[in-house]
Design a protein around this motif. Sequence first.
Motif, mmCIF file in Angstrom:
data_model
loop_
_atom_site.group_PDB
_atom_site.id
_atom_site.type_symbol
_atom_site.label_atom_id
_atom_site.label_comp_id
_atom_site.label_asym_id
_atom_site.label_seq_id
_atom_site.Cartn_x
_atom_site.Cartn_y
_atom_site.Cartn_z
ATOM 1 N N ALA A 186 3.190 5.760 -6.682
ATOM 2 C CA ALA A 186 3.481 7.195 -6.701
ATOM 3 C C ALA A 186 4.507 7.563 -5.638
ATOM 4 C CB ALA A 186 2.193 7.992 -6.491
ATOM 5 N N ALA A 187 4.594 6.746 -4.589
ATOM 6 C CA ALA A 187 5.561 6.972 -3.514
ATOM 7 C C ALA A 187 6.871 6.229 -3.755
ATOM 8 C CB ALA A 187 4.958 6.537 -2.182
ATOM 9 N N GLY A 188 7.008 5.618 -4.934
ATOM 10 C CA GLY A 188 8.245 4.931 -5.278
ATOM 11 C C GLY A 188 8.337 3.497 -4.795
ATOM 12 N N ILE A 189 7.198 2.913 -4.398
ATOM 13 C CA ILE A 189 7.170 1.531 -3.912
ATOM 14 C C ILE A 189 6.517 0.645 -4.975
ATOM 15 C CG2 ILE A 189 6.385 -0.018 -2.082
ATOM 16 C CD1 ILE A 189 5.937 2.533 -0.362
ATOM 17 N N PRO A 190 7.203 -0.358 -5.493
ATOM 18 C CA PRO A 190 6.558 -1.272 -6.438
ATOM 19 C C PRO A 190 5.355 -1.944 -5.773
ATOM 20 C CG PRO A 190 8.940 -1.589 -6.430
ATOM 21 C CD PRO A 190 8.621 -0.700 -5.262
ATOM 22 N N ALA A 191 4.239 -1.985 -6.473
ATOM 23 C CA ALA A 191 3.023 -2.580 -5.908
ATOM 24 C C ALA A 191 2.156 -3.094 -7.044
ATOM 25 C CB ALA A 191 2.257 -1.551 -5.072
ATOM 26 N N ARG A 192 1.308 -4.069 -6.728
ATOM 27 C CA ARG A 192 0.445 -4.638 -7.764
ATOM 28 C C ARG A 192 -0.791 -5.279 -7.139
ATOM 29 N NH1 ARG A 192 4.697 -9.496 -9.445
ATOM 30 N NH2 ARG A 192 4.436 -10.790 -7.580
ATOM 31 N N GLU A 193 -1.868 -5.307 -7.908
ATOM 32 C CA GLU A 193 -3.046 -6.056 -7.526
ATOM 33 C C GLU A 193 -2.828 -7.525 -7.876
ATOM 34 O OE1 GLU A 193 -2.977 -3.623 -9.746
ATOM 35 O OE2 GLU A 193 -4.606 -2.171 -9.480
ATOM 36 N N ILE A 194 -3.519 -8.400 -7.174
ATOM 37 C CA ILE A 194 -3.591 -9.803 -7.581
ATOM 38 C C ILE A 194 -5.067 -10.159 -7.652
ATOM 39 C CG2 ILE A 194 -2.916 -12.179 -7.140
ATOM 40 C CD1 ILE A 194 -0.579 -11.258 -5.589
ATOM 41 N N ARG A 254 -6.703 -8.730 -4.296
ATOM 42 C CA ARG A 254 -5.813 -8.383 -3.195
ATOM 43 C C ARG A 254 -4.665 -7.530 -3.736
ATOM 44 N NH1 ARG A 254 -5.633 -13.997 0.504
ATOM 45 N NH2 ARG A 254 -7.360 -13.354 1.849
ATOM 46 N N ALA A 255 -3.711 -7.199 -2.889
ATOM 47 C CA ALA A 255 -2.577 -6.391 -3.337
ATOM 48 C C ALA A 255 -1.317 -6.833 -2.608
ATOM 49 C CB ALA A 255 -2.845 -4.902 -3.090
ATOM 50 N N GLU A 256 -0.191 -6.416 -3.132
ATOM 51 C CA GLU A 256 1.087 -6.644 -2.469
ATOM 52 C C GLU A 256 2.072 -5.573 -2.906
ATOM 53 O OE1 GLU A 256 2.429 -10.594 -3.458
ATOM 54 O OE2 GLU A 256 2.535 -10.182 -5.595
ATOM 55 N N PHE A 257 3.066 -5.334 -2.066
ATOM 56 C CA PHE A 257 4.093 -4.345 -2.385
ATOM 57 C C PHE A 257 5.463 -4.966 -2.180
ATOM 58 C CE2 PHE A 257 3.025 -3.854 2.063
ATOM 59 C CZ PHE A 257 4.235 -3.612 2.710
ATOM 60 N N TYR A 258 6.459 -4.376 -2.827
ATOM 61 C CA TYR A 258 7.791 -4.978 -2.847
ATOM 62 C C TYR A 258 8.762 -4.178 -1.991
ATOM 63 C CZ TYR A 258 11.922 -7.332 -4.701
ATOM 64 O OH TYR A 258 13.074 -8.069 -4.835
ATOM 65 N N GLY A 311 0.490 -7.064 5.745
ATOM 66 C CA GLY A 311 1.606 -7.984 5.895
ATOM 67 C C GLY A 311 1.214 -9.438 6.034
ATOM 68 N N ASN A 312 -0.086 -9.738 5.935
ATOM 69 C CA ASN A 312 -0.549 -11.125 6.050
ATOM 70 C C ASN A 312 -1.772 -11.344 5.170
ATOM 71 O OD1 ASN A 312 1.157 -11.793 8.601
ATOM 72 N ND2 ASN A 312 -0.058 -10.027 9.249
ATOM 73 N N TRP A 313 -1.927 -12.588 4.711
ATOM 74 C CA TRP A 313 -3.141 -13.042 4.030
ATOM 75 C C TRP A 313 -3.508 -14.410 4.571
ATOM 76 C CZ3 TRP A 313 -1.565 -12.898 -1.839
ATOM 77 C CH2 TRP A 313 -1.626 -11.588 -2.324
ATOM 78 N N GLU A 314 -4.793 -14.654 4.733
ATOM 79 C CA GLU A 314 -5.266 -16.015 4.960
ATOM 80 C C GLU A 314 -5.581 -16.623 3.597
ATOM 81 O OE1 GLU A 314 -8.421 -18.504 7.755
ATOM 82 O OE2 GLU A 314 -8.448 -16.307 7.757
ATOM 83 N N ALA A 315 -5.185 -17.874 3.396
ATOM 84 C CA ALA A 315 -5.217 -18.455 2.047
ATOM 85 C C ALA A 315 -6.452 -19.299 1.763
ATOM 86 C CB ALA A 315 -3.953 -19.267 1.802
ATOM 87 N N ASN A 316 -7.624 -18.808 2.146
ATOM 88 C CA ASN A 316 -8.870 -19.394 1.653
ATOM 89 C C ASN A 316 -9.232 -18.694 0.338
ATOM 90 O OD1 ASN A 316 -9.353 -16.952 3.137
ATOM 91 N ND2 ASN A 316 -11.540 -17.412 3.141
ATOM 92 N N TRP A 317 -8.247 -18.477 -0.463
ATOM 93 C CA TRP A 317 -8.291 -17.662 -1.689
ATOM 94 C C TRP A 317 -7.145 -18.119 -2.575
ATOM 95 C CZ3 TRP A 317 -4.347 -14.555 -3.513
ATOM 96 C CH2 TRP A 317 -4.657 -13.557 -4.441
ATOM 97 N N VAL A 318 -7.320 -17.991 -3.886
ATOM 98 C CA VAL A 318 -6.227 -18.296 -4.807
ATOM 99 C C VAL A 318 -6.113 -17.165 -5.821
ATOM 100 C CG1 VAL A 318 -7.635 -19.610 -6.485
ATOM 101 C CG2 VAL A 318 -5.184 -20.114 -6.234
ATOM 102 N N GLY A 319 -4.877 -16.827 -6.182
ATOM 103 C CA GLY A 319 -4.640 -15.744 -7.123
ATOM 104 C C GLY A 319 -4.550 -16.239 -8.557
ATOM 105 N N PHE A 320 -5.105 -15.454 -9.475
ATOM 106 C CA PHE A 320 -5.021 -15.766 -10.905
ATOM 107 C C PHE A 320 -3.837 -15.063 -11.576
ATOM 108 C CE2 PHE A 320 -9.910 -16.149 -10.756
ATOM 109 C CZ PHE A 320 -9.845 -17.497 -10.476
ATOM 110 N N ASN A 321 -3.741 -13.745 -11.385
ATOM 111 C CA ASN A 321 -2.733 -12.977 -12.119
ATOM 112 C C ASN A 321 -2.616 -11.565 -11.563
ATOM 113 O OD1 ASN A 321 -4.701 -11.147 -13.684
ATOM 114 N ND2 ASN A 321 -5.432 -13.195 -14.211
ATOM 115 N N HIS A 322 -1.601 -10.846 -12.065
ATOM 116 C CA HIS A 322 -1.365 -9.446 -11.687
ATOM 117 C C HIS A 322 -1.695 -8.505 -12.846
ATOM 118 C CE1 HIS A 322 1.822 -12.107 -9.909
ATOM 119 N NE2 HIS A 322 1.293 -11.630 -8.806
ATOM 120 N N ALA A 323 -2.392 -8.996 -13.840
ATOM 121 C CA ALA A 323 -2.542 -8.282 -15.108
ATOM 122 C C ALA A 323 -3.489 -7.088 -15.005
ATOM 123 C CB ALA A 323 -3.038 -9.244 -16.178
#
Length: 369
Positions: A223-231, A268-272, A311-323
């Motif tokens: 809504a603020a014009g920033i591309p973002a997505r869940e993972i 999780r989430a990330e923005f572009y 701005g950081n993630w610890e990787a004791n986790w794996v992502g499946f998709n952004h769907a």
Amino acid sequence: MKKLIAVAVLSACGSLAHANTNIPNYNTDTHLYEFTQTYDLVVPKGSQGQTNLWVPLPFNGEYQQVKSIHFEGNYMNAYVTENNKYGAKTLFATWDKDAQKRDLKVTMVIETKDREPMVKSALENYTPPKDIQYSVDVQEYLKATQHIKTDGIVKEFADKIIGKESNPLKKAELIHHWIVKNMERDNSVLGCGDGDVEKILTTGVLKGKCTDINSVFVALARAAGIPAREIFGIRLGAAEKMGKYSKGAFGSANEQGIANVSGGQHCRAEFYLAGFGWVPVDSADVAKMRLAEKKSVEDKDTQAVAKYLFGNWEANWVGFNHARDFDLYPQPELAPINNFGYPYAEVGGDPLNSFDPKEFKYDYVSKKL
């Protein structure tokens, strides 16, 4: 017993031999896991017909790689597909209506890397380009979906939170800290939550689980014009860095590095950022730690976790998709589905309860190698 083995083959193209090796890499510590999924599907009382199962599989990217995958079972047919709007990698398996058992075992070896651009001060002096033009694939994550609205009350909240700030990085940080201050985790929510942002903001019940909380971040950012997505993904074991703040909130394992992660699904989430790329964030895990450790927002541990998880993630986790809000392939009776962080199955078109491993009959075990 039918089996299929797929091994990730790493090769270098001759034309890339002299590629630029000075590109900054903000992925740090590497982790290796063996992730085993076992299914013994139970037919719901009163259901009959062919059984179809859709299993989300991890994607390959700069911070995670599936080194190998092997699956076997008494299925009638099984194959891996990415034939859906988001390219969500899926293992699809079917069993005949007269099958006495419906079993499947999937074993993967997965390498992950901590994503730490903020730790590495990569965005310390970030200034957006004057003329921002997003590529088509990034533009997709500015659009509204059924559960991620970007107008109405969502836009109103975004405008209030951001005020006159124009830098996208600072906008995202304001949204993250607003969520940290105002949202709480609610363990009574089913699964990871449905992430219906308009409902959350309209009712004023600013509580939920990871999909709820991180979807609020995504919707407000869009809504603020920033591309973002869940993972949508799953925890694979103990958090070596964040574990000092909570032994359980961020993932756990026994002394041998083995963890039962049947209930470890986590969004999780990330923005572009134009001129940089995708930036990790996890506002929801701040709320989870607060609840687990009974911490206030002002507590120094809460503030430390909130700082790291922007701005950081610890990787004791794996992502499946952004769907999100999309149709699986082959299309099930229930379409579209909200998200694809859990396995999904139907018997004669009747859905199984994905959120209950014992009822659905699946068991997930991860071992750190």
